[in-house]
Design a protein around this motif. Structure first.
Motif, PDB file in Angstrom:
ATOM      1  N   ASP A 193     112.145  63.250  55.610  1.00  0.00           N
ATOM      2  CA  ASP A 193     112.815  64.513  55.461  1.00  0.00           C
ATOM      3  C   ASP A 193     114.068  64.276  56.398  1.00  0.00           C
ATOM      4  O   ASP A 193     115.194  64.936  55.997  1.00  0.00           O
ATOM      5  CB  ASP A 193     112.040  65.699  56.319  1.00  0.00           C
ATOM      6  CG  ASP A 193     111.153  66.415  55.236  1.00  0.00           C
ATOM      7  OD1 ASP A 193     111.214  66.061  54.332  1.00  0.00           O
ATOM      8  OD2 ASP A 193     110.204  67.057  55.734  1.00  0.00           O
TER       9      ASP A 193
ATOM     10  N   ASP B 151     113.411  63.595  42.641  1.00  0.00           N
ATOM     11  CA  ASP B 151     114.949  63.603  43.242  1.00  0.00           C
ATOM     12  C   ASP B 151     115.510  62.184  43.428  1.00  0.00           C
ATOM     13  O   ASP B 151     114.868  61.002  43.646  1.00  0.00           O
ATOM     14  CB  ASP B 151     114.637  64.106  44.453  1.00  0.00           C
ATOM     15  CG  ASP B 151     114.302  65.579  44.499  1.00  0.00           C
ATOM     16  OD1 ASP B 151     114.395  66.246  43.335  1.00  0.00           O
ATOM     17  OD2 ASP B 151     114.183  66.225  45.663  1.00  0.00           O
TER      18      ASP B 151
ATOM     19  N   VAL C  53     113.060  59.227  44.066  1.00  0.00           N
ATOM     20  CA  VAL C  53     111.618  59.336  44.878  1.00  0.00           C
ATOM     21  C   VAL C  53     110.444  59.260  44.016  1.00  0.00           C
ATOM     22  O   VAL C  53     110.383  60.062  42.780  1.00  0.00           O
ATOM     23  CB  VAL C  53     111.881  60.789  45.474  1.00  0.00           C
ATOM     24  CG1 VAL C  53     110.515  61.268  46.127  1.00  0.00           C
ATOM     25  CG2 VAL C  53     112.935  60.796  46.487  1.00  0.00           C
TER      26      VAL C  53
ATOM     27  N   VAL D 163     112.381  66.620  50.063  1.00  0.00           N
ATOM     28  CA  VAL D 163     112.887  65.809  48.756  1.00  0.00           C
ATOM     29  C   VAL D 163     111.224  65.901  47.877  1.00  0.00           C
ATOM     30  O   VAL D 163     110.441  66.123  48.623  1.00  0.00           O
ATOM     31  CB  VAL D 163     113.184  64.692  48.772  1.00  0.00           C
ATOM     32  CG1 VAL D 163     114.411  64.363  49.460  1.00  0.00           C
ATOM     33  CG2 VAL D 163     112.206  63.579  49.764  1.00  0.00           C
ATOM     34  N   ARG D 164     111.396  65.744  46.786  1.00  0.00           N
ATOM     35  CA  ARG D 164     110.153  65.567  45.871  1.00  0.00           C
ATOM     36  C   ARG D 164     110.291  64.473  44.852  1.00  0.00           C
ATOM     37  O   ARG D 164     111.269  63.978  44.402  1.00  0.00           O
ATOM     38  CB  ARG D 164     109.745  66.860  45.238  1.00  0.00           C
ATOM     39  CG  ARG D 164     110.916  67.460  44.494  1.00  0.00           C
ATOM     40  CD  ARG D 164     110.370  68.871  44.055  1.00  0.00           C
ATOM     41  NE  ARG D 164     111.578  69.473  42.943  1.00  0.00           N
ATOM     42  CZ  ARG D 164     111.506  70.697  42.544  1.00  0.00           C
ATOM     43  NH1 ARG D 164     110.486  71.289  42.724  1.00  0.00           N
ATOM     44  NH2 ARG D 164     112.541  71.184  41.713  1.00  0.00           N
ATOM     45  N   PRO D 165     109.233  64.315  44.150  1.00  0.00           N
ATOM     46  CA  PRO D 165     109.299  63.245  43.231  1.00  0.00           C
ATOM     47  C   PRO D 165     110.281  63.484  42.068  1.00  0.00           C
ATOM     48  O   PRO D 165     110.414  64.661  41.717  1.00  0.00           O
ATOM     49  CB  PRO D 165     107.700  63.179  42.503  1.00  0.00           C
ATOM     50  CG  PRO D 165     107.055  63.447  43.602  1.00  0.00           C
ATOM     51  CD  PRO D 165     107.765  64.389  44.579  1.00  0.00           C
TER      52      PRO D 165
ATOM     53  N   ALA E 210     107.070  59.126  45.040  1.00  0.00           N
ATOM     54  CA  ALA E 210     105.921  59.866  45.865  1.00  0.00           C
ATOM     55  C   ALA E 210     106.349  60.301  47.298  1.00  0.00           C
ATOM     56  O   ALA E 210     107.116  59.579  47.891  1.00  0.00           O
ATOM     57  CB  ALA E 210     104.383  58.959  45.739  1.00  0.00           C
ATOM     58  N   VAL E 211     105.612  61.375  47.786  1.00  0.00           N
ATOM     59  CA  VAL E 211     105.993  61.794  49.155  1.00  0.00           C
ATOM     60  C   VAL E 211     104.681  62.161  49.659  1.00  0.00           C
ATOM     61  O   VAL E 211     103.715  62.678  49.160  1.00  0.00           O
ATOM     62  CB  VAL E 211     106.865  62.945  49.086  1.00  0.00           C
ATOM     63  CG1 VAL E 211     108.189  62.779  48.428  1.00  0.00           C
ATOM     64  CG2 VAL E 211     105.795  64.173  48.387  1.00  0.00           C
TER      65      VAL E 211
ATOM     66  N   ASP F 278     102.378  64.272  52.561  1.00  0.00           N
ATOM     67  CA  ASP F 278     101.868  65.694  52.645  1.00  0.00           C
ATOM     68  C   ASP F 278     102.757  66.597  53.442  1.00  0.00           C
ATOM     69  O   ASP F 278     103.018  67.600  53.372  1.00  0.00           O
ATOM     70  CB  ASP F 278     100.507  65.737  53.226  1.00  0.00           C
ATOM     71  CG  ASP F 278      99.522  65.261  52.225  1.00  0.00           C
ATOM     72  OD1 ASP F 278      99.730  65.072  50.985  1.00  0.00           O
ATOM     73  OD2 ASP F 278      98.366  65.135  52.540  1.00  0.00           O
TER      74      ASP F 278
ATOM     75  N   ALA G   5     108.019  58.432  52.285  1.00  0.00           N
ATOM     76  CA  ALA G   5     108.325  58.651  50.844  1.00  0.00           C
ATOM     77  C   ALA G   5     108.386  57.067  50.275  1.00  0.00           C
ATOM     78  O   ALA G   5     108.984  56.434  50.789  1.00  0.00           O
ATOM     79  CB  ALA G   5     109.410  59.401  50.560  1.00  0.00           C
TER      80      ALA G   5
ATOM     81  N   ARG H  72     108.984  67.844  52.915  1.00  0.00           N
ATOM     82  CA  ARG H  72     109.688  69.091  52.468  1.00  0.00           C
ATOM     83  C   ARG H  72     110.787  69.019  51.798  1.00  0.00           C
ATOM     84  O   ARG H  72     111.214  69.988  50.905  1.00  0.00           O
ATOM     85  CB  ARG H  72     109.402  70.176  53.446  1.00  0.00           C
ATOM     86  CG  ARG H  72     108.279  70.595  54.007  1.00  0.00           C
ATOM     87  CD  ARG H  72     107.426  71.094  53.092  1.00  0.00           C
ATOM     88  NE  ARG H  72     105.796  71.516  53.466  1.00  0.00           N
ATOM     89  CZ  ARG H  72     105.001  70.610  53.703  1.00  0.00           C
ATOM     90  NH1 ARG H  72     105.004  69.456  52.760  1.00  0.00           N
ATOM     91  NH2 ARG H  72     103.683  71.026  54.093  1.00  0.00           N
TER      92      ARG H  72
END
Length: 339
Positions: A136, A79, A65, A75-77, A67-68, A70, A28, A73
């Motif tokens: 993660d 957060d 965050v 966290v996401r942009p 960018a993450v 592929d 991330a 799972r």
């Protein structure tokens, strides 16, 4: 992007460097939004801790965050997350035993922002962007309603304090706690006192020689005593040594009661003779060493979110991001920079 570089004692400078990019699917990219000094940082800046530069600075902070990869799972942009200072995969033998500071997937002591000690390749958190591997496993989402500046030290110093009192109070609810506070690990000792109060200790005694720290300990709910630990205080089931030096360490151990537990959170640069015979007779457990921060972070955040523990009194200076370099050179007890 810009990052803060420590070039040596009393020498900090912003430098331009290339932005990190995602290169593995479990990574991330994060943008630090509240960073804090660790207890060793002021000592490094004063030349009292042997960690010369140059290296990217900073290893405690809350980030957003950006960018993450592929495979991420958890966290996401967008957060907001606490970034543990130690690099850990979450899957190896040590990590599965919650010994994340000794992750077997990376070189020993791998951390953000600690120079050659932790590996220069990880960079520091006093930067526009940071690359986090094993997102993660490492990143801990910030609960709603918590100010990032309040828990900027949840990466390291607050979990370090938690390990000194949390498991012990879970085993012995209400047990009395003694913290021998001082300059070696000033914020960790204070956090330990505040956490012990939050976790229901019947009596938390904080002993120190410095008025600023004593006032903070009192604000955290501890019984703040000016001076040194002595026999008149009695013995305690749980003791924490944060002052540094052999005298303080021996005093903390001598103050540890029958079947008691003493944790030293300071760094001892010289060998110290311990009163082992007395420890043996009292069945006293002594623990020292680096904290395994990641497993304790959720418990710390839960206490803050529930309103049981407020780390804010330990922060003695809060500044805007652009003012970081100048403020750091003043070496306050706990500095937080926000943007």
């Amino acid at each position: 992007m810009k990052r803060l570089l420590l070039n040596g004692p009393g020498a900090l400078a912003w430098e331009e460097t290339a932005e990190p990019v995602l290169s593995e699917p479990d990574q991330a990219l994060v943008r630090p939004i509240a960073v804090a000094t660790c207890d060793i940082d002021p000592a490094v800046l004063r030349g009292a801790f042997p960690l010369p530069g140059p290296y990217p600075f900073g290893h405690e902070g809350v980030a957003e965050v950006v960018a993450v990869g592929d495979e991420v799972r958890a966290v996401r942009p967008g957060d907001r997350v606490v970034v543990p200072f130690q690099i850990s995969c979450g899957k190896c033998g040590p990590c599965s035993r919650e010994r994340t500071g000794n992750c077997a997937s990376h070189p020993p002591l791998s951390t953000f922002g600690l120079g050659t000690l932790g590996g220069l390749g990880w960079g520091g958190l006093w930067a526009d962007l940071a690359l986090v591997p094993h997102a993660d496993a490492m990143l801990v989402p910030l609960p709603p309603g918590i100010d990032p500046a309040t828990v900027a030290s949840a990466s390291d110093n607050i979990p370090d304090a938690y390990r000194a009192v949390g498991p012990q109070l879970a085993d012995r609810p209400g047990a009395e706690v003694l913290v021998v506070g001082g300059s070696a690990a000033p914020s960790i000792g204070l956090y330990a006192a505040g956490l012990a109060v939050a976790l229901g200790s019947d009596r938390v005694v904080y002993v120190d020689r410095e008025s600023e720290r004593l006032a903070i300990a009192a604000a955290l709910g501890a019984e703040a005593l000016d001076g040194d630990p002595g026999r008149e205080l009695g013995r305690f089931p749980i003791t924490v040594e944060a002052r540094g030096g052999g005298e303080a360490l021996r005093a903390a151990i001598e103050a540890t009661g029958w079947d008691g537990w003493c944790t030293s959170v300071s760094v001892q640069f010289e060998d110290v003779a311990l009163p082992v015979f007395g420890m043996y007779n009292r069945c006293c457990t002594f623990h020292t060493g680096r904290a395994h921060a990641r497993p304790a972070i959720p418990a710390v955040l839960d206490l803050v979110a529930a309103g049981r523990f407020d780390p804010a009194p330990v922060t003695t200076a809060t500044v805007a991001w652009a003012e970081s370099a100048e403020a750091l050179l003043e070496t306050p007890l706990k500095l937080v920079a926000v943007r």
